[in-house]
Motif scaffolding. Structure first.
Motif, PDB file in Angstrom:
ATOM      1  N   TRP A  97      14.134  16.677 -10.852  1.00 60.81           N
ATOM      2  CA  TRP A  97      14.472  15.376 -10.285  1.00 60.81           C
ATOM      3  C   TRP A  97      15.386  14.616 -11.230  1.00 60.81           C
ATOM      4  N   ARG A  98      16.542  14.201 -10.724  1.00 61.08           N
ATOM      5  CA  ARG A  98      17.526  13.466 -11.528  1.00 61.08           C
ATOM      6  C   ARG A  98      18.033  12.246 -10.752  1.00 61.08           C
ATOM      7  N   TRP A  99      18.484  11.254 -11.499  1.00 58.39           N
ATOM      8  CA  TRP A  99      19.156  10.098 -10.904  1.00 58.39           C
ATOM      9  C   TRP A  99      20.644  10.386 -10.836  1.00 58.39           C
ATOM     10  N   ASP A 100      21.225  10.202  -9.657  1.00 58.51           N
ATOM     11  CA  ASP A 100      22.655  10.431  -9.451  1.00 58.51           C
ATOM     12  C   ASP A 100      23.349   9.078  -9.355  1.00 58.51           C
ATOM     13  N   ASP A 101      24.189   8.761 -10.345  1.00 58.19           N
ATOM     14  CA  ASP A 101      24.886   7.469 -10.337  1.00 58.19           C
ATOM     15  C   ASP A 101      25.875   7.362  -9.185  1.00 58.19           C
ATOM     16  N   GLY A 102      26.428   8.505  -8.758  1.00 58.02           N
ATOM     17  CA  GLY A 102      27.415   8.467  -7.679  1.00 58.02           C
ATOM     18  C   GLY A 102      26.824   8.015  -6.360  1.00 58.02           C
ATOM     19  N   THR A 103      25.636   8.532  -6.023  1.00 60.84           N
ATOM     20  CA  THR A 103      24.992   8.166  -4.756  1.00 60.84           C
ATOM     21  C   THR A 103      23.923   7.096  -4.940  1.00 60.84           C
ATOM     22  N   PRO A 125       9.082  12.279  -6.229  1.00 56.39           N
ATOM     23  CA  PRO A 125       9.603  10.927  -6.036  1.00 56.39           C
ATOM     24  C   PRO A 125      10.417  10.695  -4.757  1.00 56.39           C
ATOM     25  N   GLU A 126      10.264  11.560  -3.752  1.00 54.34           N
ATOM     26  CA  GLU A 126      11.118  11.412  -2.563  1.00 54.34           C
ATOM     27  C   GLU A 126      11.006  10.046  -1.894  1.00 54.34           C
ATOM     28  N   GLY A 127       9.857   9.400  -1.970  1.00 54.02           N
ATOM     29  CA  GLY A 127       9.664   8.142  -1.252  1.00 54.02           C
ATOM     30  C   GLY A 127      10.159   6.903  -1.954  1.00 54.02           C
ATOM     31  N   LEU A 128      10.609   7.019  -3.205  1.00 52.77           N
ATOM     32  CA  LEU A 128      11.009   5.825  -3.949  1.00 52.77           C
ATOM     33  C   LEU A 128      12.185   5.107  -3.298  1.00 52.77           C
ATOM     34  N   GLY A 129      13.125   5.858  -2.759  1.00 53.70           N
ATOM     35  CA  GLY A 129      14.315   5.246  -2.166  1.00 53.70           C
ATOM     36  C   GLY A 129      13.994   4.334  -1.003  1.00 53.70           C
ATOM     37  N   ALA A 130      13.016   4.733  -0.178  1.00 54.59           N
ATOM     38  CA  ALA A 130      12.658   3.916   0.980  1.00 54.59           C
ATOM     39  C   ALA A 130      12.044   2.591   0.542  1.00 54.59           C
ATOM     40  N   ILE A 131      11.245   2.615  -0.507  1.00 54.12           N
ATOM     41  CA  ILE A 131      10.672   1.360  -1.011  1.00 54.12           C
ATOM     42  C   ILE A 131      11.759   0.507  -1.654  1.00 54.12           C
ATOM     43  N   ALA A 132      12.671   1.141  -2.389  1.00 51.58           N
ATOM     44  CA  ALA A 132      13.772   0.399  -3.008  1.00 51.58           C
ATOM     45  C   ALA A 132      14.638  -0.298  -1.962  1.00 51.58           C
ATOM     46  N   ALA A 133      14.728   0.300  -0.781  1.00 55.03           N
ATOM     47  CA  ALA A 133      15.558  -0.266   0.284  1.00 55.03           C
ATOM     48  C   ALA A 133      14.797  -1.272   1.149  1.00 55.03           C
ATOM     49  N   ALA A 134      13.485  -1.385   0.970  1.00 51.32           N
ATOM     50  CA  ALA A 134      12.674  -2.258   1.816  1.00 51.32           C
ATOM     51  C   ALA A 134      12.972  -3.724   1.528  1.00 51.32           C
ATOM     52  N   ARG A 135      12.977  -4.524   2.576  1.00 50.01           N
ATOM     53  CA  ARG A 135      13.213  -5.960   2.440  1.00 50.01           C
ATOM     54  C   ARG A 135      12.149  -6.702   3.246  1.00 50.01           C
ATOM     55  N   LEU A 136      11.340  -7.499   2.557  1.00 50.48           N
ATOM     56  CA  LEU A 136      10.294  -8.272   3.214  1.00 50.48           C
ATOM     57  C   LEU A 136      10.119  -9.568   2.435  1.00 50.48           C
ATOM     58  N   THR A 139       0.831  -1.204   0.000  1.00 49.58           N
ATOM     59  CA  THR A 139       0.000   0.000   0.000  1.00 49.58           C
ATOM     60  C   THR A 139       0.866   1.254   0.000  1.00 49.58           C
ATOM     61  N   ARG A 140       1.922   1.217   0.793  1.00 47.99           N
ATOM     62  CA  ARG A 140       2.842   2.362   0.843  1.00 47.99           C
ATOM     63  C   ARG A 140       3.571   2.529  -0.488  1.00 47.99           C
ATOM     64  N   ALA A 141       3.973   1.419  -1.087  1.00 49.75           N
ATOM     65  CA  ALA A 141       4.668   1.475  -2.378  1.00 49.75           C
ATOM     66  C   ALA A 141       3.768   2.071  -3.455  1.00 49.75           C
ATOM     67  N   TRP A 142       2.508   1.676  -3.469  1.00 48.86           N
ATOM     68  CA  TRP A 142       1.563   2.190  -4.462  1.00 48.86           C
ATOM     69  C   TRP A 142       1.353   3.697  -4.279  1.00 48.86           C
ATOM     70  N   ALA A 143       1.273   4.145  -3.025  1.00 48.88           N
ATOM     71  CA  ALA A 143       1.112   5.575  -2.761  1.00 48.88           C
ATOM     72  C   ALA A 143       2.351   6.353  -3.183  1.00 48.88           C
ATOM     73  N   VAL A 144       3.525   5.810  -2.889  1.00 41.86           N
ATOM     74  CA  VAL A 144       4.783   6.466  -3.270  1.00 41.86           C
ATOM     75  C   VAL A 144       4.900   6.545  -4.786  1.00 41.86           C
ATOM     76  N   PHE A 145       4.536   5.494  -5.472  1.00 40.97           N
ATOM     77  CA  PHE A 145       4.619   5.461  -6.932  1.00 40.97           C
ATOM     78  C   PHE A 145       3.718   6.525  -7.556  1.00 40.97           C
ATOM     79  N   ARG A 146       2.560   6.775  -6.952  1.00 42.76           N
ATOM     80  CA  ARG A 146       1.594   7.708  -7.537  1.00 42.76           C
ATOM     81  C   ARG A 146       1.757   9.144  -7.033  1.00 42.76           C
ATOM     82  N   ALA A 147       2.671   9.349  -6.109  1.00 41.05           N
ATOM     83  CA  ALA A 147       2.869  10.692  -5.558  1.00 41.05           C
ATOM     84  C   ALA A 147       3.411  11.638  -6.626  1.00 41.05           C
ATOM     85  N   PRO A 148       3.145  12.955  -6.497  1.00 39.48           N
ATOM     86  CA  PRO A 148       3.595  13.913  -7.517  1.00 39.48           C
ATOM     87  C   PRO A 148       5.088  14.211  -7.469  1.00 39.48           C
TER      88      PRO A 148
END
Length: 373
Positions: free
Chosen positions: A357-363, A215-226, A204-213
């Motif tokens: 919003w940009r993807w930073d390869d370094g970080t 992208p700040e929350g994407l990293g937390a979902i990418a780091a989630a492990r379940l 549910t959180r991932a779906w909300a993050v994906f649809r948000a205007p």
């Protein structure tokens, strides 16, 4: 977890008393006794469940485990997926898909309406989801689980069957590669999991993050492990890399296509295959990739030259890197500054020549560029 011998007998006794289906009686008993591991067979309860899969190339009906199957056909990583009510989102997605795929609007509307109605009508029963590890499927899983949570369906009535590989297949492409007999074995493996409330909450959180205007929350979902959603984090990491990079303004897909052409791919079909071979998991079809090539051949400073020009890209369309394309691929120019962008990633609309919003390869994170709004 307690192995319940005689669980099937208890389910049958409840069915006789209440008139419930096997799947419903089973669900109620499991809800009353959390931690129970039943000893019955999938053949006992799965046929009564609503089964959901990403497409009819997966022979779920042939397994004998499913009487009702719904197919979730939507390329959610392409086009707008804003945070709106389900009916409005259905209209937006139908608009996008009918324009994108030149499909019949009435047919796509019918398919989406029927799938949504089936999901809601079964809210008192069991659900079995058959999906894969790639980005295409993981976004669909997030949407389905978020909708089930909104319908009040408890996690213990949802079973997810999800794999990213299969013995004997060197580069696993999806459940459609498996025979009905191979699919029938999956409920007896670790690929099959009855979901927990934590899994439903994460989806549910991932779906909300994906649809948000933003992208700040994407990293937390990418780091989630379940465990039950073990591929979700990987998929959201791949999604994040579709944001234009700080070094060249290219998404990872665009860079891989340009690199394939620079390495000698003579036509669009070859470039698609070579770019796809670089992916950990295939998630994009050839028509989607060809659309990306068409856009890279447009604008004031094209990155690709097509042969023949001015026609829809097909597998046999010739492709060649322009001088600008070579400069961008080398990191000496920025695709967004040169040609701009007009692309949705979930609920984020990237538009213009100065996207924030940009993807930073370094970080390996999405960053917000100073001074950009």
């Amino acid at each position: 977890m307690t192995k319940q011998a005689g669980f099937k007998r208890r389910v049958r006794a409840r069915m006789a008393k209440t008139g419930e289906s096997y799947a419903t009686a089973r669900s109620r008993l499991l809800a009353e006794h959390p931690g129970t591991t039943p000893d019955d067979s999938p053949l006992d309860w799965m046929p009564d469940a609503l089964h959901i899969s990403n497409g009819d190339s997966t022979n779920v009906p042939g397994t004998g485990l499913a009487r009702r199957v719904v197919y979730w056909r939507d390329i959610l990583h392409e086009g707008p997926v804003p945070e709106v009510a389900p009916a409005e989102l259905r209209r937006i997605r139908v608009d996008y898909l009918t324009a994108y795929e030149s499909a019949e609007r009435a047919e796509v509307t019918r398919q989406f309406t029927e799938r949504d109605e089936a999901l809601e009508a079964n809210r008192g029963g069991e659900y079995v989801l058959w999906f894969e590890a790639d980005l295409y499927d993981q976004l669909q899983i997030a949407e389905i689980l978020a909708r089930l949570a909104d319908l009040g369906v408890p996690a213990e009535r949802i079973t997810l069957i999800c794999i990213g590989e299969h013995a004997g297949i060197a580069r696993f492409g999806g459940l459609g590669e498996l025979t009905a007999e191979q699919l029938r074995e999956l409920p007896h493996t670790n690929a099959c999991a009855r979901l927990t409330p934590a899994a439903l909450e994460l989806a549910t959180r991932a779906w909300a993050v994906f649809r948000a205007p933003t992208p700040e929350g994407l990293g937390a979902i990418a780091a989630a492990r379940l465990g039950e959603l073990r591929f979700l984090g990987e998929a959201f990491d791949r999604l994040s890399r579709e944001y234009p990079a700080t070094r060249d303004g290219l998404s990872l897909t665009e860079r891989r296509v340009l690199a394939a052409v620079a390495d000698g791919a003579p036509d669009a079909g070859t470039a698609f295959v070579r770019a796809g071979a670089r992916e950990t998991r295939p998630y994009m079809g050839d028509s989607t990739c060809f659309g990306r090539m068409e856009r890279m051949a447009e604008g004031p400073h094209p990155l690709l030259r097509l042969n023949p020009p001015g026609r829809p890209v097909e597998g046999t369309t010739g492709v060649r890197l322009t001088d600008t394309g070579a400069r961008v691929l080398a990191g000496k120019a920025d695709q967004i500054a040169l040609n701009g962008i007009d692309r949705w990633i979930g609920g984020v609309h990237l538009q213009g020549h100065h996207v924030p919003w940009r993807w930073d390869d370094g970080t390996e994170t999405i960053v917000h560029l100073p001074g950009k709004t």
